[in-house]
Design an enzyme around this catalytic site. Structure first.
Site, short mmCIF file in Angstrom:
data_model
loop_
_atom_site.label_atom_id
_atom_site.label_comp_id
_atom_site.label_asym_id
_atom_site.label_seq_id
_atom_site.Cartn_x
_atom_site.Cartn_y
_atom_site.Cartn_z
N GLY A 222 0.83 -1.15 -0.09
CA GLY A 222 -0.11 -0.16 0.04
C GLY A 222 0.99 1.18 0.12
O GLY A 222 1.71 1.35 -0.87
N ASP A 224 3.25 2.17 1.91
CA ASP A 224 4.61 1.82 2.16
C ASP A 224 5.32 0.98 1.08
O ASP A 224 6.48 0.69 1.34
CB ASP A 224 4.57 0.70 3.48
N GLY A 225 4.77 1.07 0.05
CA GLY A 225 5.69 0.60 -1.17
C GLY A 225 5.31 -0.74 -1.52
O GLY A 225 4.31 -1.31 -1.33
N GLY A 251 -2.71 -2.70 -7.41
CA GLY A 251 -1.94 -3.85 -7.11
C GLY A 251 -1.70 -4.56 -8.45
O GLY A 251 -0.76 -5.15 -8.97
N ASP A 252 -2.96 -4.82 -9.11
CA ASP A 252 -2.95 -5.26 -10.60
C ASP A 252 -1.95 -4.40 -11.50
O ASP A 252 -1.15 -5.16 -12.42
CB ASP A 252 -4.42 -5.54 -11.31
#
Length: 314
Positions: A222, A224-225, A251-252
């Site tokens: 997220g 945080d990379g 994310g995809d």
């Protein structure tokens, strides 16, 4: 060529609200529809950036017809397997700070014959492919072993397999030893059966999976990379997002960017940087839109091979 298999695709309707109050009439400020499903999103992002791809999916009913029309409009090459049931319609409600509430249907029931036809279509599509990506949830009637079987069948053909799923199908797929998996932080914690509070916890869990036979583990964190772990390498990458609009499909897009760089010959760090760039760009777009080249140019990505392992994940 990167082939994606999406067993449970959707028509995604995204609506924007100033504020959501449960139990009251909500009036959307704006709305849009997109072809959806994790594998579909991967293919959409790849096609938008001129990486050869083919999306394999089941499609039936009015929603399935609309889904293929949307893919045609987005110029995403696809191979649709006709099914008796209707594709699902999902709804995402997005607030100004990027908070997203998703309402997902279960999807149509697939028969054994329809599942077999999906495998057949995927096998035909993979004749000239370097990667096949199995993504997303499974609709009713599909055995939880589907992704594990995909790994076994495609690996036997010399095609690399990436898996991005969750729940019961995920550990079965991991046990079949795919070349790459892309869980998020929560999905990885569920997979290994313990909380992962810090970057170091995530790295340790990823290394356990690599030791068990998965070549590459990419974990999205997220805000945080993301990290990428292989037997010999560890990389962290991150990007600041000034104006987040929607996390749907981010994310995809990260996975799509990672594979885009990989097939172009990029090393692990270059691939993760590109993945994070695509994912961050997606968060800055409304709904489940995927980034095009012009959306990627101003995204500043930082990476390191020595991440701060005691950093707490937000």
């Amino acid at each position: 060529m990167i082939v994606t298999l999406t067993p449970n695709p959707s028509v995604d309707r995204t609506m924007s609200f100033e504020h959501i109050a449960l139990g009251e009439v909500q009036r959307a400020a704006s709305g849009r529809i997109d072809p959806g499903g994790k594998g579909i999103n991967v293919s959409r992002a790849l096609a938008a950036n001129e990486t050869p791809t083919l999306a394999v999916l089941p499609a039936g009913g009015p929603e399935g017809h609309l889904l293929t029309e949307l893919l045609d409009a987005a110029r995403v090459p696809h191979l649709a397997v006709e099914i008796a049931g209707s594709a699902r319609m999902n709804i995402a409600a997005v607030e100004p700070d990027g908070t997203t509430t998703k309402l997902n249907e279960a999807g149509p029931h697939l028969t054994d014959a329809e599942v077999s036809a999906l495998f057949g279509a995927t096998a035909r599509a993979c004749v000239s492919a370097s990667w096949v990506v199995g993504c997303g949830s499974l609709p009713p009637g599909v055995p939880t072993t589907l992704y594990a079987e995909l790994v076994r069948r495609m690996s036997g053909r010399g095609v690399k397999v990436a898996i991005d799923t969750s729940g019961a199908p995920f550990p079965l797929a991991v046990a079949a030893r795919p070349h790459l998996i892309k869980p998020n932080h929560e999905e990885l914690a569920e997979l290994v059966g313990r909380p992962l509070s810090t970057v170091g916890d995530v790295v340790d869990a990823a290394r356990e999976l690599v030791a068990d036979g998965v070549e590459t583990v990419v974990v999205s964190l997220g805000a945080d990379g993301a990290i990428a772990v292989t037997a010999d390498e560890l990389v962290w990458a991150g990007a600041k997002i000034a104006d987040p609009l929607s996390t749907v499909g981010a994310g995809d897009c990260l996975l799509a960017g990672f594979l885009h760089s990989t097939v172009a010959g990029g090393d692990l760090e270059a691939a993760l940087r590109e993945g994070v760039r695509w994912g961050a760009a997606a968060v800055g777009l409304p709904g489940s839109q995927v980034p095009h080249l012009e959306d990627l140019t101003d995204i500043e990505v930082h990476s390191t091979r020595t991440p701060q392992l005691d950093r707490v994940i937000s």
